[in-house]
Design a protein around this motif. Structure first.
Motif, PDB file in Angstrom:
ATOM      1  N   TRP A 185     -22.433  23.733   4.611  1.00  0.00           N
ATOM      2  CA  TRP A 185     -22.839  25.086   4.988  1.00  0.00           C
ATOM      3  C   TRP A 185     -24.325  25.036   5.331  1.00  0.00           C
ATOM      4  N   THR A 186     -24.649  25.659   6.461  1.00  0.00           N
ATOM      5  CA  THR A 186     -26.011  25.607   6.991  1.00  0.00           C
ATOM      6  C   THR A 186     -26.716  26.926   6.703  1.00  0.00           C
ATOM      7  N   TRP A 187     -27.856  26.848   6.059  1.00  0.00           N
ATOM      8  CA  TRP A 187     -28.605  28.049   5.661  1.00  0.00           C
ATOM      9  C   TRP A 187     -29.388  28.597   6.846  1.00  0.00           C
ATOM     10  N   LYS A 188     -29.560  29.905   6.871  1.00  0.00           N
ATOM     11  CA  LYS A 188     -30.509  30.481   7.817  1.00  0.00           C
ATOM     12  C   LYS A 188     -31.842  29.774   7.592  1.00  0.00           C
ATOM     13  N   LYS A 189     -32.576  29.504   8.666  1.00  0.00           N
ATOM     14  CA  LYS A 189     -33.809  28.728   8.526  1.00  0.00           C
ATOM     15  C   LYS A 189     -34.789  29.435   7.583  1.00  0.00           C
ATOM     16  N   PHE A 190     -35.380  28.658   6.669  1.00  0.00           N
ATOM     17  CA  PHE A 190     -36.391  29.205   5.764  1.00  0.00           C
ATOM     18  C   PHE A 190     -37.766  29.106   6.424  1.00  0.00           C
ATOM     19  N   ALA A 191     -38.557  30.150   6.306  1.00  0.00           N
ATOM     20  CA  ALA A 191     -39.870  30.196   6.989  1.00  0.00           C
ATOM     21  C   ALA A 191     -40.802  29.120   6.447  1.00  0.00           C
ATOM     22  N   ASN A 192     -40.676  28.855   5.131  1.00  0.00           N
ATOM     23  CA  ASN A 192     -41.592  27.907   4.481  1.00  0.00           C
ATOM     24  C   ASN A 192     -41.060  27.559   3.094  1.00  0.00           C
ATOM     25  N   LEU A 193     -41.820  26.755   2.357  1.00  0.00           N
ATOM     26  CA  LEU A 193     -41.376  26.306   1.033  1.00  0.00           C
ATOM     27  C   LEU A 193     -41.253  27.478   0.067  1.00  0.00           C
ATOM     28  N   ALA A 194     -42.155  28.437   0.195  1.00  0.00           N
ATOM     29  CA  ALA A 194     -42.096  29.611  -0.699  1.00  0.00           C
ATOM     30  C   ALA A 194     -40.758  30.342  -0.517  1.00  0.00           C
ATOM     31  N   ALA A 195     -40.286  30.388   0.716  1.00  0.00           N
ATOM     32  CA  ALA A 195     -39.016  31.076   0.994  1.00  0.00           C
ATOM     33  C   ALA A 195     -37.838  30.318   0.366  1.00  0.00           C
ATOM     34  N   VAL A 196     -37.945  29.010   0.305  1.00  0.00           N
ATOM     35  CA  VAL A 196     -36.888  28.207  -0.347  1.00  0.00           C
ATOM     36  C   VAL A 196     -36.900  28.479  -1.849  1.00  0.00           C
ATOM     37  N   GLN A 197     -38.130  28.501  -2.418  1.00  0.00           N
ATOM     38  CA  GLN A 197     -38.288  28.701  -3.870  1.00  0.00           C
ATOM     39  C   GLN A 197     -37.878  30.115  -4.287  1.00  0.00           C
ATOM     40  N   GLU A 198     -38.105  31.072  -3.409  1.00  0.00           N
ATOM     41  CA  GLU A 198     -37.742  32.462  -3.710  1.00  0.00           C
ATOM     42  C   GLU A 198     -36.222  32.574  -3.730  1.00  0.00           C
ATOM     43  N   GLY A 199     -35.640  32.953  -4.855  1.00  0.00           N
ATOM     44  CA  GLY A 199     -34.171  33.053  -4.924  1.00  0.00           C
ATOM     45  C   GLY A 199     -33.500  31.686  -4.930  1.00  0.00           C
ATOM     46  N   VAL A 200     -34.158  30.707  -5.556  1.00  0.00           N
ATOM     47  CA  VAL A 200     -33.673  29.326  -5.529  1.00  0.00           C
ATOM     48  C   VAL A 200     -32.295  29.184  -6.185  1.00  0.00           C
ATOM     49  N   GLU A 201     -31.916  30.176  -7.021  1.00  0.00           N
ATOM     50  CA  GLU A 201     -30.613  30.070  -7.693  1.00  0.00           C
ATOM     51  C   GLU A 201     -29.467  30.164  -6.690  1.00  0.00           C
ATOM     52  N   ARG A 202     -29.765  30.572  -5.449  1.00  0.00           N
ATOM     53  CA  ARG A 202     -28.732  30.704  -4.407  1.00  0.00           C
ATOM     54  C   ARG A 202     -28.038  29.370  -4.146  1.00  0.00           C
ATOM     55  N   PHE A 203     -28.780  28.276  -4.329  1.00  0.00           N
ATOM     56  CA  PHE A 203     -28.237  26.973  -3.921  1.00  0.00           C
ATOM     57  C   PHE A 203     -27.124  26.487  -4.855  1.00  0.00           C
ATOM     58  N   ASP A 204     -27.374  26.590  -6.166  1.00  0.00           N
ATOM     59  CA  ASP A 204     -26.310  26.207  -7.117  1.00  0.00           C
ATOM     60  C   ASP A 204     -25.126  27.147  -6.989  1.00  0.00           C
ATOM     61  N   ALA A 205     -25.417  28.441  -6.797  1.00  0.00           N
ATOM     62  CA  ALA A 205     -24.325  29.424  -6.682  1.00  0.00           C
ATOM     63  C   ALA A 205     -23.458  29.120  -5.465  1.00  0.00           C
ATOM     64  N   ALA A 206     -24.083  28.733  -4.376  1.00  0.00           N
ATOM     65  CA  ALA A 206     -23.331  28.443  -3.145  1.00  0.00           C
ATOM     66  C   ALA A 206     -22.470  27.202  -3.321  1.00  0.00           C
ATOM     67  N   TRP A 207     -23.039  26.163  -3.956  1.00  0.00           N
ATOM     68  CA  TRP A 207     -22.274  24.930  -4.168  1.00  0.00           C
ATOM     69  C   TRP A 207     -21.063  25.200  -5.063  1.00  0.00           C
ATOM     70  N   GLU A 208     -21.298  25.981  -6.112  1.00  0.00           N
ATOM     71  CA  GLU A 208     -20.215  26.342  -7.036  1.00  0.00           C
ATOM     72  C   GLU A 208     -19.119  27.102  -6.282  1.00  0.00           C
ATOM     73  N   ALA A 209     -19.546  28.083  -5.486  1.00  0.00           N
ATOM     74  CA  ALA A 209     -18.586  28.920  -4.753  1.00  0.00           C
ATOM     75  C   ALA A 209     -17.808  28.082  -3.745  1.00  0.00           C
ATOM     76  N   ALA A 210     -18.515  27.255  -2.993  1.00  0.00           N
ATOM     77  CA  ALA A 210     -17.865  26.429  -1.966  1.00  0.00           C
ATOM     78  C   ALA A 210     -16.849  25.478  -2.598  1.00  0.00           C
ATOM     79  N   ARG A 211     -17.213  24.890  -3.734  1.00  0.00           N
ATOM     80  CA  ARG A 211     -16.310  23.947  -4.402  1.00  0.00           C
ATOM     81  C   ARG A 211     -15.079  24.683  -4.953  1.00  0.00           C
ATOM     82  N   ASN A 212     -15.308  25.833  -5.559  1.00  0.00           N
ATOM     83  CA  ASN A 212     -14.170  26.593  -6.111  1.00  0.00           C
ATOM     84  C   ASN A 212     -13.269  27.117  -5.005  1.00  0.00           C
TER      85      ASN A 212
END
Ligand SMILES: O=c1[nH]c(=O)c2nn[nH]c2[nH]1
Length: 294
Positions: A185-212
């Protein structure tokens, strides 16, 4: 001749990191393999043997370990972004860092019903993957699951396909379906590193959801084809991961052939009597798709 593309770096950098919780005594481990390739004003190292522009691949390897020590290695999307951003911050002539992180499974053992504080097992060759491209224009991230091997013994059909002078395949309303899931799954482009860090819990949640979603859909879908089942997985992942632009699957169809044993004392082992099959190493079907938001 002219250099039309170039990137270089270190591949197959194996990294392990342990986290020790002082309070609980519980330890957690992460093991990953990293590839880091750099792009930029490096042409002269190829065309004129000018090594002054080369950040040595050995230095890149060192940097991978240093950043793993200084920063979290989880989620891998964050570590990949931090690592890539470092090279742009440190070296003005580097314009892009391509970071691939492959996380291997170390699942905590459960001993006598209790999660063990520091023992783990490799429950499958499945990996969690991240491809990050860090540029001065932002951070593009693609996350994925690779090598999740699944099989269902029924609940899969394939009929109604083109029948012509090239066709020998029999229609089936009940077949084994087995595949090695390669999902992304391809994420909307992040403007910068701060944007990646903001709401970083999205990544584990997405992996969990995709796997389930993958496992549940694979198990429960009365599959009419690999094509249709994988499309259902993609639709659900887009619904579950609002920050994803698109999702893609590549599924080999790993065939199990019936073995006709009727020549041996009339042993019935085909059609509804089929129990013993010959798993095929190849050829295999290969079905791919990409599903985007409409
Ligand atoms: O699910 C399937 N899709 C296909 O395209 C195909 N072709 N042969 N068997 C197949 N099974």
């Amino acid at each position: 001749a002219r250099l039309s593309a170039a990137r270089y770096g270190k591949d197959n950098v194996r990294v392990y990191k342990v986290h020790k919780d002082e309070k609980t005594g519980q330890q957690s481990v992460t093991e990953m393999t990293v590839c880091c390739l750099l792009e930029g004003q490096i042409e002269t190292s190829y065309t004129e043997a000018d090594n002054s522009v080369v950040v040595a691949t050995d230095s890149i390897k060192n940097t991978i370990y240093i950043k793993a020590k200084e920063h979290p290695v989880n989620p891998p999307e964050l570590y990949a972004s931090i690592l890539g951003q470092h090279f742009l911050d440190k070296y003005a002539h580097i314009t892009a860092a391509h970071i691939d992180v492959t996380v291997h499974r170390w699942t905590r053992m459960v001993i006598d019903g209790q999660p063990h504080p520091h023992s783990f097992l490799r429950d499958g060759q499945e990996t969690r993957n991240v491809e990050a491209t860090v540029t001065r224009d932002g951070i593009a991230i693609k996350s994925g699951i690779v090598g999740l091997q699944v099989l269902k013994s029924t609940g899969s059909a394939f009929h109604g396909f083109v029948r012509d002078e090239f066709t020998t395949l029999k229609e089936t309303w009940d077949r084994i379906l087995s595949t090695d899931v390669d999902a992304g799954w391809t994420w909307k482009k992040f403007a910068n590193l701060a944007a990646v860090q903001e709401g970083v819990e999205r990544f584990d949640a997405a992996w969990e959801a995709a796997r389930n979603i993958t496992l549940k859909t694979f198990a429960e879908d009365e599959s009419a084809s690999v094509q249709n089942t994988m499309y259902k997985m993609c639709e659900q992942i887009l619904d579950a991961v609002p920050e994803a632009d698109k999702t893609n699957y590549s599924l080999p169809n790993k065939h199990y052939f019936e073995v006709d044993l009727s020549w041996h004392k009339g042993l019935q082992n085909t059609g509804k009597d089929a129990e013993v099959f010959a798993p095929q190493s190849g050829p295999n079907g290969l079905i791919k798709c990409e599903v985007s938001r409409s």
